[in-house]
Design a protein around this motif. Structure first.
Motif, PDB file in Angstrom:
ATOM      1  N   LEU A 463       0.858  -1.188   0.000  1.00 51.11           N
ATOM      2  CA  LEU A 463       0.000   0.000   0.000  1.00 51.11           C
ATOM      3  C   LEU A 463       0.895   1.240   0.000  1.00 51.11           C
ATOM      4  O   LEU A 463       1.136   1.879   1.029  1.00 51.11           O
ATOM      5  N   SER A 464       1.406   1.585  -1.178  1.00 52.50           N
ATOM      6  CA  SER A 464       2.452   2.607  -1.271  1.00 52.50           C
ATOM      7  C   SER A 464       1.953   4.002  -0.895  1.00 52.50           C
ATOM      8  O   SER A 464       2.691   4.789  -0.303  1.00 52.50           O
ATOM      9  N   SER A 465       0.716   4.344  -1.244  1.00 56.15           N
ATOM     10  CA  SER A 465       0.197   5.680  -0.910  1.00 56.15           C
ATOM     11  C   SER A 465       0.084   5.843   0.599  1.00 56.15           C
ATOM     12  O   SER A 465       0.435   6.891   1.164  1.00 56.15           O
ATOM     13  N   ALA A 466      -0.417   4.810   1.277  1.00 58.14           N
ATOM     14  CA  ALA A 466      -0.514   4.847   2.742  1.00 58.14           C
ATOM     15  C   ALA A 466       0.867   4.935   3.366  1.00 58.14           C
ATOM     16  O   ALA A 466       1.083   5.650   4.354  1.00 58.14           O
ATOM     17  N   ALA A 467       1.835   4.215   2.777  1.00 59.53           N
ATOM     18  CA  ALA A 467       3.203   4.240   3.295  1.00 59.53           C
ATOM     19  C   ALA A 467       3.795   5.641   3.173  1.00 59.53           C
ATOM     20  O   ALA A 467       4.390   6.163   4.119  1.00 59.53           O
ATOM     21  N   ARG A 468       3.603   6.279   1.996  1.00 59.84           N
ATOM     22  CA  ARG A 468       4.142   7.624   1.797  1.00 59.84           C
ATOM     23  C   ARG A 468       3.523   8.616   2.780  1.00 59.84           C
ATOM     24  O   ARG A 468       4.207   9.493   3.310  1.00 59.84           O
ATOM     25  N   SER A 469       2.245   8.463   3.025  1.00 57.35           N
ATOM     26  CA  SER A 469       1.560   9.339   3.983  1.00 57.35           C
ATOM     27  C   SER A 469       2.168   9.206   5.375  1.00 57.35           C
ATOM     28  O   SER A 469       2.408  10.205   6.063  1.00 57.35           O
ATOM     29  N   CYS A 470       2.445   7.985   5.778  1.00 57.16           N
ATOM     30  CA  CYS A 470       3.053   7.761   7.106  1.00 57.16           C
ATOM     31  C   CYS A 470       4.464   8.326   7.179  1.00 57.16           C
ATOM     32  O   CYS A 470       4.848   8.911   8.192  1.00 57.16           O
ATOM     33  N   PHE A 471       5.233   8.135   6.104  1.00 54.90           N
ATOM     34  CA  PHE A 471       6.599   8.654   6.098  1.00 54.90           C
ATOM     35  C   PHE A 471       6.592  10.180   6.194  1.00 54.90           C
ATOM     36  O   PHE A 471       7.426  10.778   6.886  1.00 54.90           O
ATOM     37  N   ARG A 472       5.650  10.821   5.491  1.00 55.28           N
ATOM     38  CA  ARG A 472       5.553  12.284   5.569  1.00 55.28           C
ATOM     39  C   ARG A 472       5.181  12.722   6.976  1.00 55.28           C
ATOM     40  O   ARG A 472       5.745  13.670   7.516  1.00 55.28           O
ATOM     41  N   ARG A 473       4.220  12.029   7.577  1.00 59.93           N
ATOM     42  CA  ARG A 473       3.760  12.407   8.922  1.00 59.93           C
ATOM     43  C   ARG A 473       4.801  12.084   9.979  1.00 59.93           C
ATOM     44  O   ARG A 473       4.849  12.720  11.039  1.00 59.93           O
ATOM     45  N   LEU A 758      14.173  13.377  12.481  1.00 60.74           N
ATOM     46  CA  LEU A 758      14.908  13.420  11.223  1.00 60.74           C
ATOM     47  C   LEU A 758      13.978  13.847  10.078  1.00 60.74           C
ATOM     48  O   LEU A 758      12.916  13.259   9.880  1.00 60.74           O
ATOM     49  N   SER A 759      14.373  14.875   9.330  1.00 60.52           N
ATOM     50  CA  SER A 759      13.530  15.371   8.243  1.00 60.52           C
ATOM     51  C   SER A 759      14.284  15.517   6.921  1.00 60.52           C
ATOM     52  O   SER A 759      13.690  15.850   5.906  1.00 60.52           O
ATOM     53  N   PHE A 760      15.595  15.281   6.913  1.00 57.94           N
ATOM     54  CA  PHE A 760      16.433  15.450   5.727  1.00 57.94           C
ATOM     55  C   PHE A 760      16.322  16.891   5.201  1.00 57.94           C
ATOM     56  O   PHE A 760      16.004  17.801   5.944  1.00 57.94           O
ATOM     57  N   LEU A 761      16.586  17.096   3.906  1.00 53.99           N
ATOM     58  CA  LEU A 761      16.464  18.420   3.289  1.00 53.99           C
ATOM     59  C   LEU A 761      15.147  18.501   2.526  1.00 53.99           C
ATOM     60  O   LEU A 761      14.705  17.517   1.922  1.00 53.99           O
ATOM     61  N   SER A 762      14.547  19.661   2.526  1.00 54.16           N
ATOM     62  CA  SER A 762      13.236  19.810   1.895  1.00 54.16           C
ATOM     63  C   SER A 762      13.304  19.649   0.380  1.00 54.16           C
ATOM     64  O   SER A 762      12.283  19.387  -0.260  1.00 54.16           O
ATOM     65  N   ILE A 763      14.485  19.807  -0.226  1.00 51.17           N
ATOM     66  CA  ILE A 763      14.587  19.676  -1.684  1.00 51.17           C
ATOM     67  C   ILE A 763      14.466  18.219  -2.128  1.00 51.17           C
ATOM     68  O   ILE A 763      14.253  17.957  -3.305  1.00 51.17           O
ATOM     69  N   TYR A 764      14.621  17.266  -1.196  1.00 51.89           N
ATOM     70  CA  TYR A 764      14.513  15.860  -1.554  1.00 51.89           C
ATOM     71  C   TYR A 764      13.049  15.457  -1.700  1.00 51.89           C
ATOM     72  O   TYR A 764      12.195  15.873  -0.906  1.00 51.89           O
ATOM     73  N   SER A 765      12.763  14.612  -2.675  1.00 48.48           N
ATOM     74  CA  SER A 765      11.430  14.030  -2.799  1.00 48.48           C
ATOM     75  C   SER A 765      11.273  12.928  -1.760  1.00 48.48           C
ATOM     76  O   SER A 765      12.251  12.484  -1.144  1.00 48.48           O
ATOM     77  N   GLU A 766      10.039  12.468  -1.577  1.00 45.47           N
ATOM     78  CA  GLU A 766       9.809  11.388  -0.607  1.00 45.47           C
ATOM     79  C   GLU A 766      10.573  10.133  -1.010  1.00 45.47           C
ATOM     80  O   GLU A 766      11.112   9.422  -0.168  1.00 45.47           O
ATOM     81  N   LYS A 767      10.650   9.873  -2.312  1.00 46.51           N
ATOM     82  CA  LYS A 767      11.390   8.707  -2.794  1.00 46.51           C
ATOM     83  C   LYS A 767      12.872   8.848  -2.482  1.00 46.51           C
ATOM     84  O   LYS A 767      13.520   7.898  -2.013  1.00 46.51           O
ATOM     85  N   ILE A 771      15.339   6.509  -0.081  1.00 55.28           N
ATOM     86  CA  ILE A 771      16.595   5.901  -0.539  1.00 55.28           C
ATOM     87  C   ILE A 771      17.752   6.309   0.370  1.00 55.28           C
ATOM     88  O   ILE A 771      18.592   5.479   0.746  1.00 55.28           O
ATOM     89  N   ILE A 772      17.791   7.591   0.741  1.00 58.71           N
ATOM     90  CA  ILE A 772      18.853   8.074   1.626  1.00 58.71           C
ATOM     91  C   ILE A 772      18.772   7.376   2.981  1.00 58.71           C
ATOM     92  O   ILE A 772      19.789   6.983   3.559  1.00 58.71           O
ATOM     93  N   ALA A 773      17.540   7.204   3.485  1.00 62.95           N
ATOM     94  CA  ALA A 773      17.360   6.513   4.767  1.00 62.95           C
ATOM     95  C   ALA A 773      17.857   5.073   4.682  1.00 62.95           C
ATOM     96  O   ALA A 773      18.498   4.557   5.615  1.00 62.95           O
ATOM     97  N   GLU A 774      17.588   4.415   3.559  1.00 61.23           N
ATOM     98  CA  GLU A 774      18.026   3.026   3.383  1.00 61.23           C
ATOM     99  C   GLU A 774      19.542   2.932   3.284  1.00 61.23           C
ATOM    100  O   GLU A 774      20.146   1.935   3.697  1.00 61.23           O
ATOM    101  N   ASN A 775      20.177   3.976   2.752  1.00 63.35           N
ATOM    102  CA  ASN A 775      21.638   3.984   2.626  1.00 63.35           C
ATOM    103  C   ASN A 775      22.363   4.419   3.898  1.00 63.35           C
ATOM    104  O   ASN A 775      23.576   4.275   4.019  1.00 63.35           O
TER     105      ASN A 775
END
Length: 848
Positions: A463-473, A758-767, A771-775
């Motif tokens: 459920l990728s849309s739900a996952a993205r919503s959780c990652f944003r929140r 942790l919020s990273f940089l705002s210029i990064y997309s959610e994808k 990827i950065i989190a996985e690395n």
């Protein structure tokens, strides 16, 4: 500080008592479900000492507002006295007919010892004074018939008083150690005195105040309070390094340190009469209830440093005084007899070899843990003892069932929901994990991990849309207890330097989140009319107090007591000299600091490299990360004069090579992206740099196009390290090691995946963020890679310690030099209070 009130219309400065049960108190982050206090008494000032009668029928409290208070077991005030100075120590005679108190003034130093009967009539006062330095009393104790009193002082003297000719008279005194005496106790007949001397050890004295033969345990650790059993043979002492020291029998002339309980000192300690139960209070604000080896049965978080704890004879009641002005009273289900029962059960489980029987007995044992409210302790002990003896899936199912039953018993204890979510994920029950994570997210302390875990579970369900919503929140910004405490500590530091305007900003932010956080409201009212110093005049002084809000300020302590502050500074989790170096860094920045390009008015660049322009024109909450990174890099390089040639890996827009060129270094930048190097070269031309440096080239960090030992400094900044596959990171580090000269330095700045904001940089997309989190890898794993590559003297510096959105609330989003200084001070405040806390980023420094 949340205040539990019977009537919400009461003004904040009114003392009150509230007996509350689960569900009745107002919403409070201190409501932790299990082992909540039976009642809380608000004293109005930090509490330094408390003591209880044998069964807690009476409780005496000493606080820094000079008050000595006597309470009933139900938390009702019986009487209150205002003494001459701060009340630092209190004690009962065992039959509670007398109350003893010791007071303290730090400048000029003096102290008094008082005796009251339990009706509040003063019977005795003895003032200790000296034209040289004076005395400050810390510990006071009496024999059970109140015929012997002993006291310890910060000038290293201990005193013994005896009841002679109808009054108390000083009969003996002696000097012990050089760094201050703290805890002191007497045995039941007054024949034996046990005292703790900081950095000196534990000493047992006879009636003539002479050390008993063999009655000394040398300890170089900083010691605080001590407690003993009724016979005076079992001893516990709080230690500077977050442990306590336990002596089972003083005749054995030695004891053992407990496991580490806290990153901060353990100050308050209390021992049940059989020596099985220890109530340890730390400067991290937590009460830890443990066995005498330091195995934690349960803990409770307060909003201030804990200087004092007390337990009833049987361990059934625990009393804690905190710097948040509150006295906490607990009814403890886990008494000494319970500990013995649990130890017998654990011993029985250890000898069972039949797996079927072991599963059955484990389930039964977990139910017993649950009866006493020791759910988390039960899970921890089960994993330690039996995880390898039972098939993994079977074991996890048993724990899952146990937590499910526990939640039905404690439905509002969010920590259990989070634990159950973890178990459900292990069993691939992703929908159950999501449900309990969503409940756990109601707790600010659990929000980030719960929402991140929900996203991962949605991802596994496809459920990728739900996952993205959780990652944003998950990266939504909130202020948890730790962050609030950091800001409070910094506000108090600004008050110390009469920087009223800066302090007021912080207090206003705090009360916007919790109007009752500690005494923020009261302090804000006190400073509202005070005229502020011009906070933009001096950028060089780093003002944060590194010892915590309730610690004595050095300017308030007489020079005669310098040995105390010298000893206490050994508690520091960061090097005090770092403040001096930071001051030098800011002094140098005064002349050449420029606003980030994103905040400059004239933006004349019109190139096609949109991504790189975005990177140079970041939003303030992103830009502050770059600026903090710059400060800490300059801090690392401060005083190093042997750096001539530098290499920046992942140079992107050329920010670091330009910085090094401005410092007269031969700076080279390398990046795998040709467009990045083209853009950086254009920036160089626009700045009209007359030298050949910085020089830019396209290349791969895994195969650096340079000879051996040609650079004095290699940097890899602003999360570039997290763009490299985890398996290949070691190759990059080995390449950096190869091109560095002897004693060369490597500095890597990267994202901390263990950070709760942790919020990273705002210029990064959610994808890209995913990827950065996985690395990304943890600080511990990063250290291991640096060691594997051959680097020595590895140092890790976390930074950006509170959620970045609060730079707007704290009014530092304009990023002037004074704003940057305040951001650094927030980091220092965080590291001094929470040395293992993760920031959004961390910098790793190593040498070849």
């Amino acid at each position: 500080m949340p205040r539990w009130e019977a009537n919400s219309s009461k003004p904040l400065n009114v003392k009150y008592i509230m007996n509350f049960q689960c569900g009745q108190q107002k919403k409070s982050p201190l409501s932790q479900g299990i082992n909540d206090p039976a009642w809380v008494y608000y004293c109005g000032a930090p509490i330094i000492s408390t003591d209880t009668s044998t069964n807690c029928e009476l409780i005496v409290v000493g606080s820094v507002d000079k008050k000595l208070s006597l309470l009933s077991k139900q938390g009702h005030l019986i009487w209150e006295k205002i003494l001459d100075e701060e009340v630092w120590c209190v004690a009962f005679a065992d039959i509670a007919r007398f109350v003893i108190a010791g007071t303290a003034r730090k400048k000029p130093p003096c102290g008094s010892i008082y005796i009251f009967n339990n009706s509040g009539h003063r019977l005795f006062k003895y003032t200790i004074d000296s034209p040289v330095w004076g005395v400050t009393v810390w510990g006071v104790s009496t024999s059970d018939d109140a015929k012997v009193i002993v006291a310890s002082s910060w000038n290293n003297f201990a005193f013994r008083f005896e009841f002679l000719n109808g009054q108390f008279e000083l009969t003996n005194k002696g000097r012990f150690g050089d760094h201050g005496l703290y805890g002191i106790k007497t045995s039941k007949n007054g024949s034996r005195t046990i005292l703790a001397a900081s950095e000196h050890g534990i000493t047992v004295l006879d009636e003539k105040f002479m050390p008993i033969n063999g009655g000394k345990i040398k300890l170089k650790n900083g010691l605080y309070n001590i407690d003993i059993d009724h016979e005076g043979t079992k001893i516990v002492a709080g230690c500077r390094d977050g442990k306590f020291y336990y002596v089972d029998n003083i005749k054995l002339k030695s004891g053992n340190y407990s496991t580490t309980l806290s990153d901060r000192p353990i100050c308050g300690v209390a021992l049940s009469d059989d020596g099985y139960l220890v109530a340890a209070g730390s400067f991290d604000g937590k009460l830890y209830l443990t066995n005498n080896r330091g195995r934690c049965l349960w803990d409770y978080q307060t909003y201030g440093e804990i200087w004092t704890t007390s337990v009833s004879k049987d361990g059934a009641h625990v009393c804690v005084g905190s710097g948040d002005h509150c006295l906490y009273f607990f009814n403890n289900c886990c008494s000494s007899s319970v500990i013995k029962e649990l130890e017998d059960i654990e011993l029985f489980l250890a000898f069972i070899k039949n797996r079927r029987k072991l599963k059955k007995e484990l389930a039964r044992a977990l139910n017993i843990y649950s009866e006493y409210g020791l759910i988390q302790y039960g899970i921890t002990r089960s994993r330690e003892m039996l995880h390898e003896k039972i098939h993994t899936t079977d074991f996890e199912k048993i724990i899952f069932d146990f937590l499910s039953k526990s939640i039905s018993k404690y439905p509002h204890y969010y920590k259990f929901h989070r634990l159950l979510a973890i178990q459900a994920e292990k069993l691939k029950r992703h929908d159950v994990a999501i449900y309990h994570n969503q409940i756990a997210a109601s707790d600010n302390e659990l929000y980030f991990s719960a929402m991140l875990s929900s996203g991962i579970n949605f991802q596994k369900l496809g459920l990728s849309s739900a996952a993205r919503s959780c990652f944003r929140r998950a990266i939504a910004q909130s202020l948890d207890y730790s962050s609030m405490n950091i800001l409070y500590n910094l506000a108090r530091s600004y008050e110390d330097t009469e920087n009223w305007a800066e302090a007021a900003i912080l207090y206003e932010v705090l009360i916007s989140w919790d109007i009752h956080f500690r005494n923020s409201w009261e302090r804000l009212q006190d400073i509202k009319e005070k005229k502020s110093k011009d906070s933009n005049v001096d950028y060089t002084g780093v003002t944060v107090n590194l010892l915590g809000v309730d610690s004595p300020r050095q300017y308030n302590i007489s020079d005669a007591l310098a040995h105390i502050t010298k000893s206490r500074f050994k508690e520091l989790n960061i090097d005090e000299t770092q403040k001096v170096k930071l001051s030098k860094v800011f002094k140098k920045l005064e002349n050449d600091y420029k606003l980030p390009m994103s905040l400059q008015k004239n933006k004349s660049l019109e190139y096609d490299e949109i991504a790189y322009i975005k990177y140079d024109y970041l939003q303030s909450e992103d830009e502050i990360k770059k600026q903090l990174e710059m400060v800490y890099e300059l801090l690392v390089l401060e005083g190093r004069k042997n750096i001539v040639s530098t290499l920046d890996i992942g140079a992107a827009t050329g920010r670091h090579p330009m910085l090094m060129t401005a410092k007269d270094k031969k700076a080279i930048g390398i990046d795998i992206e040709e467009r990045a190097m083209h853009y950086a070269s254009k920036i160089k031309k626009q700045t009209k740099t007359s030298t050949e440096y910085p020089f830019y080239c396209v290349g791969n960090s895994l195969y650096l196009p340079f000879s051996k030992s040609v650079f004095d400094l290699v940097t890899c900044m602003m999360g570039t390290f997290s763009h490299i596959d985890p398996i290949k990171k070691i190759n990059m580090l080995k390449e950096a090691y190869r091109v560095l000269g002897v004693n060369g330095i490597i500095i890597v700045s990267t994202w901390d995946i263990e950070c709760n904001h942790l919020s990273f940089l705002s210029i990064y997309s959610e994808k890209e963020k995913r990827i950065i989190a996985e690395n990304s890898i943890s600080k511990y794993e990063t250290r291991l890679l640096f060691e594997q590559a051959g680097f020595k003297n590895i140092n890790i510096i976390p930074f950006m310690m509170i959620p970045n959105v609060f730079i707007y609330e704290l009014n530092i989003h304009n990023l002037k030099l004074a704003d940057l200084k305040r951001a650094v001070e927030i980091d220092l405040s965080a590291k001094s209070l929470y040395p293992t806390m993760s920031g959004e980023m961390f910098m790793v420094v190593g040498t070849k």
